[in-house]
Design an enzyme around this catalytic site. Structure first.
Site, PDB file in Angstrom:
ATOM      1  N   GLY A   8     132.290  29.058  53.988  1.00 46.45           N
ATOM      2  CA  GLY A   8     133.654  28.684  53.617  1.00 46.45           C
ATOM      3  C   GLY A   8     133.918  28.750  52.126  1.00 46.45           C
ATOM      4  O   GLY A   8     135.083  28.773  51.709  1.00 46.45           O
ATOM      5  N   SER A   9     132.865  28.759  51.298  1.00 48.81           N
ATOM      6  CA  SER A   9     133.058  28.925  49.854  1.00 48.81           C
ATOM      7  C   SER A   9     133.148  30.409  49.491  1.00 48.81           C
ATOM      8  O   SER A   9     134.017  30.818  48.707  1.00 48.81           O
ATOM      9  CB  SER A   9     131.901  28.265  49.087  1.00 48.81           C
ATOM     10  OG  SER A   9     131.937  26.870  49.262  1.00 48.81           O
TER      11      SER A   9
ATOM     12  N   SER B 275     130.305  26.933  45.412  1.00 51.73           N
ATOM     13  CA  SER B 275     129.644  26.162  46.466  1.00 51.73           C
ATOM     14  C   SER B 275     130.312  24.803  46.531  1.00 51.73           C
ATOM     15  O   SER B 275     130.193  24.005  45.577  1.00 51.73           O
ATOM     16  CB  SER B 275     128.147  25.985  46.200  1.00 51.73           C
ATOM     17  OG  SER B 275     127.602  25.103  47.172  1.00 51.73           O
TER      18      SER B 275
ATOM     19  N   SER C 215     129.611  22.086  48.251  1.00 49.82           N
ATOM     20  CA  SER C 215     128.669  20.965  48.142  1.00 49.82           C
ATOM     21  C   SER C 215     127.847  21.047  46.869  1.00 49.82           C
ATOM     22  O   SER C 215     127.341  20.030  46.385  1.00 49.82           O
ATOM     23  CB  SER C 215     127.719  20.972  49.347  1.00 49.82           C
ATOM     24  OG  SER C 215     126.974  22.179  49.342  1.00 49.82           O
TER      25      SER C 215
ATOM     26  N   THR D 136     123.951  24.423  48.434  1.00 49.75           N
ATOM     27  CA  THR D 136     123.613  25.490  49.385  1.00 49.75           C
ATOM     28  C   THR D 136     122.482  26.353  48.826  1.00 49.75           C
ATOM     29  O   THR D 136     122.578  26.884  47.711  1.00 49.75           O
ATOM     30  CB  THR D 136     124.875  26.315  49.699  1.00 49.75           C
ATOM     31  OG1 THR D 136     125.810  25.429  50.299  1.00 49.75           O
ATOM     32  CG2 THR D 136     124.590  27.468  50.650  1.00 49.75           C
TER      33      THR D 136
ATOM     34  N   ARG E 275     135.222  24.513  54.284  1.00 51.49           N
ATOM     35  CA  ARG E 275     136.208  25.525  54.703  1.00 51.49           C
ATOM     36  C   ARG E 275     137.636  25.030  54.526  1.00 51.49           C
ATOM     37  O   ARG E 275     138.558  25.822  54.452  1.00 51.49           O
ATOM     38  CB  ARG E 275     135.968  25.936  56.164  1.00 51.49           C
ATOM     39  CG  ARG E 275     136.159  24.815  57.152  1.00 51.49           C
ATOM     40  CD  ARG E 275     135.702  25.222  58.536  1.00 51.49           C
ATOM     41  NE  ARG E 275     135.870  24.172  59.528  1.00 51.49           N
ATOM     42  CZ  ARG E 275     135.060  23.134  59.694  1.00 51.49           C
ATOM     43  NH1 ARG E 275     134.004  23.004  58.919  1.00 51.49           N
ATOM     44  NH2 ARG E 275     135.299  22.250  60.639  1.00 51.49           N
TER      45      ARG E 275
ATOM     46  N   GLU F 129     134.260  27.752  63.462  1.00 49.38           N
ATOM     47  CA  GLU F 129     133.918  26.412  62.980  1.00 49.38           C
ATOM     48  C   GLU F 129     134.902  25.346  63.461  1.00 49.38           C
ATOM     49  O   GLU F 129     134.495  24.233  63.765  1.00 49.38           O
ATOM     50  CB  GLU F 129     133.828  26.409  61.456  1.00 49.38           C
ATOM     51  CG  GLU F 129     132.684  27.265  60.951  1.00 49.38           C
ATOM     52  CD  GLU F 129     132.589  27.302  59.447  1.00 49.38           C
ATOM     53  OE1 GLU F 129     132.417  26.240  58.836  1.00 49.38           O
ATOM     54  OE2 GLU F 129     132.697  28.401  58.864  1.00 49.38           O
TER      55      GLU F 129
ATOM     56  N   HIS G 278     135.578  54.241  63.944  1.00 48.82           N
ATOM     57  CA  HIS G 278     134.424  55.133  64.021  1.00 48.82           C
ATOM     58  C   HIS G 278     133.305  54.566  64.888  1.00 48.82           C
ATOM     59  O   HIS G 278     132.213  55.116  64.927  1.00 48.82           O
ATOM     60  CB  HIS G 278     133.903  55.419  62.603  1.00 48.82           C
ATOM     61  CG  HIS G 278     134.939  56.078  61.735  1.00 48.82           C
ATOM     62  ND1 HIS G 278     135.098  57.440  61.667  1.00 48.82           N
ATOM     63  CD2 HIS G 278     135.909  55.547  60.965  1.00 48.82           C
ATOM     64  CE1 HIS G 278     136.105  57.730  60.849  1.00 48.82           C
ATOM     65  NE2 HIS G 278     136.621  56.600  60.417  1.00 48.82           N
TER      66      HIS G 278
ATOM     67  N   LYS H  38     120.657  23.607  58.244  1.00 51.10           N
ATOM     68  CA  LYS H  38     120.361  23.252  56.847  1.00 51.10           C
ATOM     69  C   LYS H  38     119.249  22.196  56.781  1.00 51.10           C
ATOM     70  O   LYS H  38     118.388  22.244  55.906  1.00 51.10           O
ATOM     71  CB  LYS H  38     121.620  22.749  56.145  1.00 51.10           C
ATOM     72  CG  LYS H  38     122.606  23.890  55.817  1.00 51.10           C
ATOM     73  CD  LYS H  38     123.811  23.409  55.008  1.00 51.10           C
ATOM     74  CE  LYS H  38     124.730  24.570  54.667  1.00 51.10           C
ATOM     75  NZ  LYS H  38     125.922  24.182  53.910  1.00 51.10           N
TER      76      LYS H  38
HETATM   77  C1  F6R Z   1     131.682  24.180  56.456  1.00 46.44           C
HETATM   78  C2  F6R Z   1     131.687  25.591  56.050  1.00 46.44           C
HETATM   79  C3  F6R Z   1     130.389  26.278  55.763  1.00 46.44           C
HETATM   80  C4  F6R Z   1     129.945  26.070  54.299  1.00 46.44           C
HETATM   81  C5  F6R Z   1     128.626  26.816  54.015  1.00 46.44           C
HETATM   82  C6  F6R Z   1     128.223  26.766  52.551  1.00 46.44           C
HETATM   83  O1  F6R Z   1     132.989  23.658  56.517  1.00 46.44           O
HETATM   84  O2  F6R Z   1     132.714  26.196  55.995  1.00 46.44           O
HETATM   85  O3  F6R Z   1     130.542  27.654  56.035  1.00 46.44           O
HETATM   86  O4  F6R Z   1     130.944  26.531  53.420  1.00 46.44           O
HETATM   87  O5  F6R Z   1     127.604  26.273  54.799  1.00 46.44           O
HETATM   88  O6  F6R Z   1     128.244  25.463  52.033  1.00 46.44           O
HETATM   89  P1  F6R Z   1     128.966  25.183  50.647  1.00 46.44           P
HETATM   90  O7  F6R Z   1     130.380  25.658  50.802  1.00 46.44           O
HETATM   91  O8  F6R Z   1     128.869  23.716  50.444  1.00 46.44           O
HETATM   92  O9  F6R Z   1     128.207  25.953  49.604  1.00 46.44           O
END
Ligand code: F6R
Length: 365
Positions: free
Chosen positions: A57-58, A99, A101, A104, A151, A236, A252, A346
């Protein structure tokens, strides 16, 4: 009237993600002001190319911006999802670390390598190690509000990406485009929000058509990133299998798969995202694709964003997709907020993963 007009059905969204979208204009303003105010300590002249590093989502903010501005990019820009940076990334490569959080693993690994290569860098995060490492190394970090699902923090990532690229001369000046996009967001909330009844609400109507199948989202050029966003939001929010593909490439290969789609064809709901700026042959390809795949799929829907500029139309389609996926979750009786499988994965990585990452040390793994 449909079940999506019943408050008890929308109450399945326990964390209030649907209601949260209503504050998107305020979020846009906050994200824009923060990105415009951030001190960037290097000159645009040092940036020869750009890597936008992130996941999920980032990272999607990077896709949306690079596909939207593709023909207007003044330097090479690539979205990097994964561990090892490409060999060419060096001291004149801007690393934009996205990111939510700040924790990641893949993005942290990219961040370590960017520091080692002494690359100019900027971070956007709500905290975590991206904030602490980068802060220690004097890298500017735009701190965004915490407590959201990544997201659902898209505007906090997307708007700064546009502003930074504009400030660094990687795309042309975007002031007027950003103003138009802000208006488009307000109009989209009004058109697709929960208070608008199903008979006048495209988002609710689409959710009713898509919630019990496998949405296959097709984009091209400026809508390529949006197609990926829709697919991820179905996955999600609605906990629904969904896939995306891009024209002209899917002409294609993918279209052949519908010749013998069998039971999958009964599930397949194709959504084609168009834009008036696309190459005229794309328009022709969309018409031909519809004809060719029609016998092998259950539904085909073609959509175009509302708005006078590409960024405004992008915002309209992104917010439409967000609402559709959230309404689809309610129809499927699943709470859109939790993403347990991502958390489980994770956690599994954290127990076996790289010790230096966990300790917050810099250096490559
Ligand atoms: C959760 C989401 C996930 C996170 C991904 C990366 O809502 O969309 O796809 O974005 O796991 O985590 P971040 O964004 O914290 O780096």
């Amino acid at each position: 009237m449909s079940e999506l007009d019943l408050p008890e059905v929308l109450a399945i969204d326990r964390a209030g993600l649907i209601d949260g979208l209503a504050s998107s204009v305020e979020t846009f303003d906050q994200a824009r002001a923060g990105a415009e105010a951030l001190d960037i300590p290097f000159s645009p002249d040092v940036v020869k190319d750009v890597l936008i590093c992130g996941m999920g989502g980032s990272a999607i903010a990077g896709d949306l911006v690079t596909t939207l501005y593709y023909e207007r990019l003044r330097r090479p820009v690539q979205v990097h999802r994964g561990y090892y940076l490409p060999g060419w990334a060096g001291a004149d490569t801007l690393h934009l670390l996205l990111s939510y959080s700040g924790e990641t693993e893949e993005t942290l690994t990219a961040a370590m390598q960017a520091l080692e290569r002494e690359s100019p860098a900027l971070g956007v995060t709500s905290g975590g190690k991206i904030e602490s490492w980068y802060g220690e190394h004097g890298v500017p970090v735009l701190k965004i509000p915490g407590g959201l699902q990544p997201r659902m923090a898209l505007l906090h990532m997307l708007v700064p990406t546009v502003v930074f690229m504009s400030r660094l001369g990687i795309i042309p000046e975007q002031t007027a485009d950003l103003d138009a996009a802000r208006d488009a967001i307000g109009a989209a909330i009004d058109a697709y929000g929960p208070d608008r009844p199903t008979e006048a609400n495209t988002a609710k109507q689409l959710a009713l058509r898509l919630a019990d199948g496998v949405p296959l989202i097709y984009g091209s050029e400026v809508t390529a990133g949006i197609a990926n966003r829709w697919k991820c939001q179905f996955n999600e929010n609605a906990k629904q299998p969904s896939f995306h593909a891009i024209l002209p490439e899917l002409n294609h290969n993918e279209i052949v798969g519908f010749e013998q789609a069998g039971a999958f064809g009964d599930m397949a709901r194709v959504v084609i995202l168009k834009d008036p700026r696309q190459h005229r042959q794309i328009e022709r390809r969309i018409a031909l694709t519809r004809e060719i795949i029609k016998p092998g799929v259950a539904d085909i829907i073609t959509l175009e964003g509302e708005g006078d500029t590409p960024l405004a139309r992008l915002m309209d389609l992104v917010i439409l997709g967000d609402y559709v996926s959230l309404y689809a979750a309610c129809l499927r009786r699943v709470d859109p907020e939790p993403v347990d499988s991502i958390g489980t994965l994770k956690q599994g990585l954290a127990t076996t993963g790289n010790q230096r990452l966990q300790a917050g040390e810099s250096g490559s793994i």
